[in-house]
Design a protein around this motif. Structure first.
Motif, PDB file in Angstrom:
ATOM      1  N   GLY A  45       0.768  -1.307   0.037  1.00 58.32           N
ATOM      2  CA  GLY A  45       0.009   0.136   0.109  1.00 58.32           C
ATOM      3  C   GLY A  45       0.917   1.137   0.032  1.00 58.32           C
ATOM      4  O   GLY A  45       0.443   2.428  -0.613  1.00 58.32           O
ATOM      5  N   SER A  48       2.494   1.931  -3.403  1.00 60.14           N
ATOM      6  CA  SER A  48       1.419   2.214  -4.481  1.00 60.14           C
ATOM      7  C   SER A  48       0.821   3.407  -4.198  1.00 60.14           C
ATOM      8  O   SER A  48       0.147   3.874  -5.334  1.00 60.14           O
ATOM      9  CB  SER A  48       0.391   1.010  -4.808  1.00 60.14           C
ATOM     10  N   THR A  49       0.869   4.089  -3.174  1.00 67.04           N
ATOM     11  CA  THR A  49       0.381   5.450  -2.948  1.00 67.04           C
ATOM     12  C   THR A  49       1.257   6.689  -3.582  1.00 67.04           C
ATOM     13  O   THR A  49       2.654   6.203  -4.158  1.00 67.04           O
ATOM     14  CB  THR A  49      -0.050   5.557  -1.529  1.00 67.04           C
ATOM     15  N   GLY A  50       0.913   7.719  -3.538  1.00 70.13           N
ATOM     16  CA  GLY A  50       1.645   8.842  -4.023  1.00 70.13           C
ATOM     17  C   GLY A  50       2.368   9.381  -3.011  1.00 70.13           C
ATOM     18  O   GLY A  50       2.562  10.747  -3.096  1.00 70.13           O
ATOM     19  N   LEU A  51       2.882   8.751  -1.970  1.00 70.90           N
ATOM     20  CA  LEU A  51       3.876   9.338  -0.886  1.00 70.90           C
ATOM     21  C   LEU A  51       5.024  10.024  -1.617  1.00 70.90           C
ATOM     22  O   LEU A  51       5.570   9.401  -2.624  1.00 70.90           O
ATOM     23  CB  LEU A  51       4.337   8.393   0.196  1.00 70.90           C
TER      24      LEU A  51
END
Length: 112
Positions: A45, A48-51
């Motif tokens: 997760g 796949s996030t835009g961190l």
């Protein structure tokens, strides 16, 4: 917590595991596996996030260290070992982290 026999002699890790198995079976291993699965899903997760990249790398490193600690404690049975042995196992990890901290600024500067 050091377990002892009725005669006062300290138990080995294998004896302690055998007693734990007789008392509760393989439940601790299944719980550990579930926690490893949860941490892996958190890693997927986070990736796949835009961190922002530095934050994502930090989160992934922390989650990976958590997984490593669980594996060492429960599957490698280091939770029953003497503290000096645990230090001997963990010292290379600390050394690698120091080396990475020294190399990371140069490596990240070349990527940016």
């Amino acid at each position: 917590m050091n377990a002892t026999h009725s005669n006062g002699r300290a138990m080995t890790a294998q004896e302690h595991d055998a007693r734990a198995h007789a008392q509760g079976g393989y439940g601790i291993y299944w719980r550990t596996w579930v926690w490893l699965l949860v941490i892996t899903l958190l890693e997927v997760g986070a990736a796949s996030t835009g961190l922002p990249r530095p934050l994502m790398i930090g989160v992934l490193v922390v989650l990976s260290l958590m997984k490593a600690a669980l594996i060492m404690a429960y599957f490698m049975h280091l939770r029953f070992e003497r503290l000096q042995f645990v230090y001997a196992v963990l010292s290379p990890l600390i050394f690698v982290l120091i080396l990475l901290a020294g190399v990371a600024p140069d490596a990240l500067g070349r990527l940016g």
